[in-house]
Design an enzyme around this catalytic site. Structure first.
Site, short mmCIF file in Angstrom:
data_model
loop_
_atom_site.label_atom_id
_atom_site.label_comp_id
_atom_site.label_asym_id
_atom_site.label_seq_id
_atom_site.Cartn_x
_atom_site.Cartn_y
_atom_site.Cartn_z
N LYS A 11 -4.78 -9.31 27.64
CA LYS A 11 -3.52 -8.73 27.15
C LYS A 11 -2.67 -9.77 26.40
O LYS A 11 -2.95 -10.97 26.47
CB LYS A 11 -2.76 -8.13 28.34
N TYR A 51 -4.28 4.34 26.70
CA TYR A 51 -3.67 4.56 28.02
C TYR A 51 -3.18 6.01 28.19
O TYR A 51 -2.23 6.25 28.95
CB TYR A 51 -2.51 3.59 28.23
N THR A 93 -3.28 -5.13 40.50
CA THR A 93 -2.45 -4.83 39.32
C THR A 93 -1.18 -5.69 39.31
O THR A 93 -0.81 -6.24 38.27
CB THR A 93 -2.05 -3.34 39.34
N ARG A 104 -5.46 -12.50 37.68
CA ARG A 104 -4.04 -12.13 37.69
C ARG A 104 -3.22 -13.08 38.56
O ARG A 104 -2.08 -13.43 38.21
CB ARG A 104 -3.87 -10.68 38.12
N ASN A 114 0.36 -8.55 32.95
CA ASN A 114 -0.60 -8.89 34.01
C ASN A 114 -1.97 -9.33 33.49
O ASN A 114 -2.99 -9.13 34.15
CB ASN A 114 -0.69 -7.76 35.06
N HIS A 117 -6.93 -6.21 31.40
CA HIS A 117 -7.28 -4.83 31.75
C HIS A 117 -8.77 -4.80 32.04
O HIS A 117 -9.55 -5.51 31.41
CB HIS A 117 -7.01 -3.87 30.59
N GLU A 128 -13.72 4.07 27.34
CA GLU A 128 -12.96 2.94 26.79
C GLU A 128 -13.81 2.10 25.83
O GLU A 128 -13.30 1.61 24.82
CB GLU A 128 -12.43 2.08 27.95
P1 RTP Z 1 -5.20 -1.82 33.72
O1 RTP Z 1 -5.46 -0.34 33.49
O2 RTP Z 1 -4.29 -2.44 32.70
O3 RTP Z 1 -6.48 -2.58 33.90
O4 RTP Z 1 -4.44 -2.00 35.11
P2 RTP Z 1 -4.76 -1.29 36.48
O5 RTP Z 1 -5.95 -0.40 36.37
O6 RTP Z 1 -4.81 -2.38 37.51
O7 RTP Z 1 -3.45 -0.44 36.68
P3 RTP Z 1 -3.11 1.05 36.16
O8 RTP Z 1 -2.64 1.84 37.33
O9 RTP Z 1 -4.22 1.60 35.33
O10 RTP Z 1 -1.85 0.79 35.23
C1 RTP Z 1 -2.00 0.34 33.89
C2 RTP Z 1 -1.00 -0.74 33.61
O11 RTP Z 1 0.32 -0.18 33.65
C3 RTP Z 1 1.21 -1.12 34.22
N1 RTP Z 1 1.82 -0.57 35.42
N2 RTP Z 1 3.07 -0.71 35.68
N3 RTP Z 1 5.62 -0.58 36.89
C4 RTP Z 1 4.58 -0.02 37.49
O12 RTP Z 1 4.67 0.56 38.56
C5 RTP Z 1 3.29 -0.10 36.85
N4 RTP Z 1 2.18 0.41 37.31
C6 RTP Z 1 1.23 0.10 36.40
C7 RTP Z 1 0.43 -2.36 34.57
O13 RTP Z 1 0.61 -3.31 33.54
C8 RTP Z 1 -1.01 -1.87 34.62
O14 RTP Z 1 -1.90 -2.91 34.30
MG MG Z 2 -6.12 1.07 34.86
#
Ligand code: RTP
Ligand code: MG
Length: 142
Positions: A11, A51, A93, A104, A114, A117, A128
């Protein structure tokens, strides 16, 4: 375990910190191989499409603003159990919850910035990878 492919994105925060090589090194040491890669500046449209599953979430606007804030490095990783292995290397995350030694924990600043991805399932990985790469842009392991 089967050879799989997963979609990884370094990122804008990690690209800005100049740690692409350090993150690639972690993939390689864990047995994952980079079989396709490109650096891109995402737009509201391309980041929003990627996304799309999070479109209705409260953090969507911040997520898109962050993902378009600078270039990203996008790669396809290949290896045994690549989807789960990459998620393990990434850590939780929220970097505050990420296990020591994960990408991370070591490179991320916040739940928004973070560092990386990674696809969360084989099904997401297929979508993806196709979102960013044509078949002929992927070079299978030798
Ligand atoms: P990613 O898709 O980026 O690999 O991350 P992830 O699976 O660990 O998390 P995901 O639930 O898919 O969320 C995508 C990205 O959105 C941001 N996020 N912010 N503020 C919040 O509660 C929140 N929750 C998620 C994070 O940057 C996350 O990587
Ligand atoms: Mg995700």
């Amino acid at each position: 375990m089967a050879i799989e492919r997963t979609l990884s994105i370094i990122k804008p925060d990690a690209v800005g910190k100049n740690v692409i090589g350090e993150i690639y090194s972690r993939f390689e040491k864990a047995g994952l191989r980079v079989v396709a890669a490109k650096m891109l500046q995402l737009t509201d449209e391309s980041a929003g499409g990627f996304y799309a599953e999070h479109k209705e979430r409260g953090f969507f606007k911040d997520l898109i603003a962050f993902m378009t804030s600078g270039p990203v490095m996008v790669q396809v990783l290949e290896g045994e159990g690549a989807v789960a292995l990459n998620r393990e290397l990434m850590g939780a995350t929220n970097p505050a919850d990420a296990a020591p030694g994960t990408i991370r924990a070591d490179f991320a600043n916040s739940i928004d910035a973070n560092a990386v991805h990674g696809s969360d399932s084989a099904q997401s990985a297929a979508r993806e990878i196709a979102y960013f790469f044509k078949d002929e842009e992927i070079c299978p392991r030798a």
